[in-house]
Design an enzyme around this catalytic site. Structure first.
Site, PDB file in Angstrom:
ATOM      1  N   TYR A 156       0.838  -1.213   0.000  1.00 37.26           N
ATOM      2  CA  TYR A 156       0.000   0.000   0.000  1.00 37.26           C
ATOM      3  C   TYR A 156       0.865   1.251   0.000  1.00 37.26           C
ATOM      4  CZ  TYR A 156      -2.672   3.876   2.041  1.00 37.26           C
ATOM      5  OH  TYR A 156      -3.215   5.120   2.297  1.00 37.26           O
ATOM      6  N   LYS A 160       1.407   4.231  -2.840  1.00 39.97           N
ATOM      7  CA  LYS A 160       1.133   5.655  -2.596  1.00 39.97           C
ATOM      8  C   LYS A 160       2.407   6.484  -2.819  1.00 39.97           C
ATOM      9  CE  LYS A 160      -2.187   7.411  -1.343  1.00 39.97           C
ATOM     10  NZ  LYS A 160      -3.395   7.942  -2.057  1.00 39.97           N
TER      11      LYS A 160
HETATM   12  P1  NAD Z   1     -11.469   4.335   1.307  1.00 40.12           P
HETATM   13  O1  NAD Z   1     -10.913   2.990   1.003  1.00 40.12           O
HETATM   14  O2  NAD Z   1     -12.464   4.490   2.406  1.00 40.12           O
HETATM   15  O3  NAD Z   1     -12.142   4.955  -0.002  1.00 40.12           O
HETATM   16  C1  NAD Z   1     -11.550   4.872  -1.263  1.00 40.12           C
HETATM   17  C2  NAD Z   1     -12.599   5.267  -2.294  1.00 40.12           C
HETATM   18  O4  NAD Z   1     -11.979   5.178  -3.586  1.00 40.12           O
HETATM   19  C3  NAD Z   1     -13.817   4.350  -2.311  1.00 40.12           C
HETATM   20  O5  NAD Z   1     -14.995   5.116  -2.406  1.00 40.12           O
HETATM   21  C4  NAD Z   1     -13.609   3.507  -3.563  1.00 40.12           C
HETATM   22  O6  NAD Z   1     -14.827   3.096  -4.164  1.00 40.12           O
HETATM   23  C5  NAD Z   1     -12.839   4.471  -4.461  1.00 40.12           C
HETATM   24  N1  NAD Z   1     -12.015   3.752  -5.455  1.00 40.12           N
HETATM   25  C6  NAD Z   1     -11.148   2.736  -5.215  1.00 40.12           C
HETATM   26  N2  NAD Z   1     -10.598   2.310  -6.369  1.00 40.12           N
HETATM   27  C7  NAD Z   1     -11.109   3.095  -7.354  1.00 40.12           C
HETATM   28  C8  NAD Z   1     -10.917   3.164  -8.748  1.00 40.12           C
HETATM   29  N3  NAD Z   1     -10.088   2.315  -9.366  1.00 40.12           N
HETATM   30  N4  NAD Z   1     -11.584   4.103  -9.455  1.00 40.12           N
HETATM   31  C9  NAD Z   1     -12.423   4.979  -8.830  1.00 40.12           C
HETATM   32  N5  NAD Z   1     -12.672   4.930  -7.505  1.00 40.12           N
HETATM   33  C10 NAD Z   1     -12.017   4.017  -6.772  1.00 40.12           C
HETATM   34  O7  NAD Z   1     -10.188   5.252   1.549  1.00 40.12           O
HETATM   35  P2  NAD Z   1      -9.976   6.467   2.556  1.00 40.12           P
HETATM   36  O8  NAD Z   1      -9.540   5.932   3.855  1.00 40.12           O
HETATM   37  O9  NAD Z   1     -11.148   7.369   2.475  1.00 40.12           O
HETATM   38  O10 NAD Z   1      -8.714   7.162   1.879  1.00 40.12           O
HETATM   39  C11 NAD Z   1      -8.884   8.157   0.873  1.00 40.12           C
HETATM   40  C12 NAD Z   1      -7.527   8.662   0.447  1.00 40.12           C
HETATM   41  O11 NAD Z   1      -6.836   9.211   1.565  1.00 40.12           O
HETATM   42  C13 NAD Z   1      -6.617   7.560  -0.100  1.00 40.12           C
HETATM   43  O12 NAD Z   1      -5.895   8.088  -1.188  1.00 40.12           O
HETATM   44  C14 NAD Z   1      -5.690   7.229   1.051  1.00 40.12           C
HETATM   45  O13 NAD Z   1      -4.447   6.766   0.593  1.00 40.12           O
HETATM   46  C15 NAD Z   1      -5.575   8.581   1.727  1.00 40.12           C
HETATM   47  N6  NAD Z   1      -5.309   8.544   3.183  1.00 40.12           N
HETATM   48  C16 NAD Z   1      -6.062   7.780   4.011  1.00 40.12           C
HETATM   49  C17 NAD Z   1      -5.819   7.796   5.385  1.00 40.12           C
HETATM   50  C18 NAD Z   1      -6.665   7.001   6.334  1.00 40.12           C
HETATM   51  O14 NAD Z   1      -6.368   6.972   7.538  1.00 40.12           O
HETATM   52  N7  NAD Z   1      -7.734   6.368   5.908  1.00 40.12           N
HETATM   53  C19 NAD Z   1      -4.796   8.599   5.898  1.00 40.12           C
HETATM   54  C20 NAD Z   1      -4.027   9.364   5.000  1.00 40.12           C
HETATM   55  C21 NAD Z   1      -4.309   9.342   3.648  1.00 40.12           C
END
Ligand code: NAD
Ligand code: TYD
Length: 350
Positions: A156, A160
């Site tokens: 993962y 990223k």
């Molecule tokens: P999540 O897994 O809850 O949501 C991801 C969303 O992306 C979902 O709605 C999914 O349907 C959509 N998705 C996945 N693959 C796709 C594709 N191929 N085409 C279109 N849509 C697609 O993730 P999250 O926790 O909300 O994270 C969102 C962003 O923030 C990510 O980029 C993640 O790396 C980043 N992030 C997350 C955290 C955390 O703690 N959750 C912390 C820092 C950064």
């Protein structure tokens, strides 16, 4: 401004979409999401009828679809959150992470580049939402700053990190106006119950074991999701192109301590005798390549742009627990077979 927000049906994306749709009625917000297992339109039921909001179902890996969409809609900006986001899934299925997180991001960059500086278009910025996990793991001391070297350990975080490098490369090579933020672990409403906090809330509700990897000594720096959305808003509107900001709450907790606190609060909220829920804690085999400690130094964001978290961990956790207790239907739905109606093709596996 017409903004494409990707991944808006997911956990953090839904909070970003809600904030932008409500706060900026003059913006048109398109939410592009493939609705994988993690995407759920129920997260946005309160704003789906707003005139400045539109949902677009589509996959960022599909390059033809993405380039046609940008050609037709002529977006002014992108806020990119769509990703595969769960470390444990990346260990069992790394390719899916390469496809969405790397190829999907490059498809979006290409589409944005083709609009940028083209006649009759006004493409202004590409904002990439990333994670502190790209920096690797810390020992007992120190914090990640914006200049910490990348050292990802999981598929993962490697995917990223790769996407961050591509975003910077498009800024440096083609002059694309880009922004990147790297945030610590989020918690809050709408968090899919495969991640530590919502998984344990759900398991406590159902009196199921709480699986703690290793000894529970790993440290995460927790930020309330609404504060992450607020930071994205500030960075999107005021940061200099080409810049990077770390986002975090100066809120480090060992996993075992977070779960003990959760157990205690939920004893009270569920009227169970003190100590009942702690008995559910079960130590299990550690995650492969498990990063020991994350901690964000968010001083640049505070000093340059004036952002600070708006809630304490205790306040954020209390409202998160209340949300999960009041939204039983949401939780039941995403953990039941009924939810499969939202699933999409190859992404349907759980
Ligand atoms: P999540 O897994 O809850 O949501 C991801 C969303 O992306 C979902 O709605 C999914 O349907 C959509 N998705 C996945 N693959 C796709 C594709 N191929 N085409 C279109 N849509 C697609 O993730 P999250 O926790 O909300 O994270 C969102 C962003 O923030 C990510 O980029 C993640 O790396 C980043 N992030 C997350 C955290 C955390 O703690 N959750 C912390 C820092 C950064
Ligand atoms: P997680 O919520 O998966 O986020 P990340 O791996 O992106 O930090 O995990 C948070 C921490 O909790 C991490 O150290 C792994 C640990 N963890 C458990 O101990 N048990 C679990 O069942 C899960 C999902 C995570």
């Amino acid at each position: 401004m017409k903004i494409l927000i990707t991944g808006g049906a997911g956990f953090i994306g839904s909070h970003v979409v809600r904030l932008f749709v409500n706060k900026y009625p003059n913006y048109t917000i398109h939410n592009l999401d493939a609705l994988t297992y993690a995407g759920n339109l129920a997260n946005l039921s309160d704003i789906e009828a707003k005139p400045n909001y539109k949902f677009v179902k589509g996959n960022i890996v599909d390059n033809d679809f993405i380039s046609n969409l940008f050609e037709t809609e002529k977006y002014n900006a992108v806020i990119h959150l769509a990703a595969e986001s769960h470390v444990d899934r990346s260990i069992t299925n790394p390719i899916e992470f390469v496809m969405t997180n790397v190829i999907g991001t490059v498809n979006l960059l290409n589409a944005a580049k083709s609009l940028y500086k083209k006649d009759n278009t006004d493409f202004q910025k590409f904002y990439h939402v990333s994670t502190d996990e790209v920096y690797g793991a810390l020992g007992d001391e120190g914090m990640f700053t914006e200049t910490t070297s990348y050292d990802p350990h999981s598929p993962y975080s490697a995917s990223k990190a790769s996407s961050d490098h591509f975003v910077r490369a498009y800024h440096d090579t083609y002059g694309l106006p880009t922004l990147i933020s790297n945030c610590s672990n989020n918690y809050g409403p709408n968090h899919f119950p495969e991640k530590l906090i919502p998984l344990c809330i759900n398991n406590i509700k159902h009196n199921r074991p709480l699986p703690i990897y290793g000894k529970g000594e790993n440290v995460r720096d927790w930020l309330y999701v609404v504060d992450h959305a607020r930071a994205i808003d500030v960075i999107f509107h005021t940061a200099k192109y080409g810049s990077t900001y770390n986002i975090g709450g100066h809120n480090e907790w060992k996993n075992i301590d977070v779960i003990r606190l959760l157990c205690k609060i939920m004893d009270e909220k569920l009227n169970r005798p003190a100590g009942t829920n702690e008995k559910l804690i079960t130590f299990v085999t550690d995650r492969a390549g498990h990063d020991m400690r994350y901690a964000i130094d968010a001083a640049k964001l505070q000093n340059d742009l004036g952002w600070v978290p708006s809630v304490t961990f205790e306040e954020g956790l209390a409202s998160t627990l209340d949300w999960y207790l009041q939204n039983d239907e949401w939780l039941t739905n995403v953990t039941s077979g009924n939810y499969t109606k939202y699933y999409d093709g190859q992404y349907a596996s759980r």
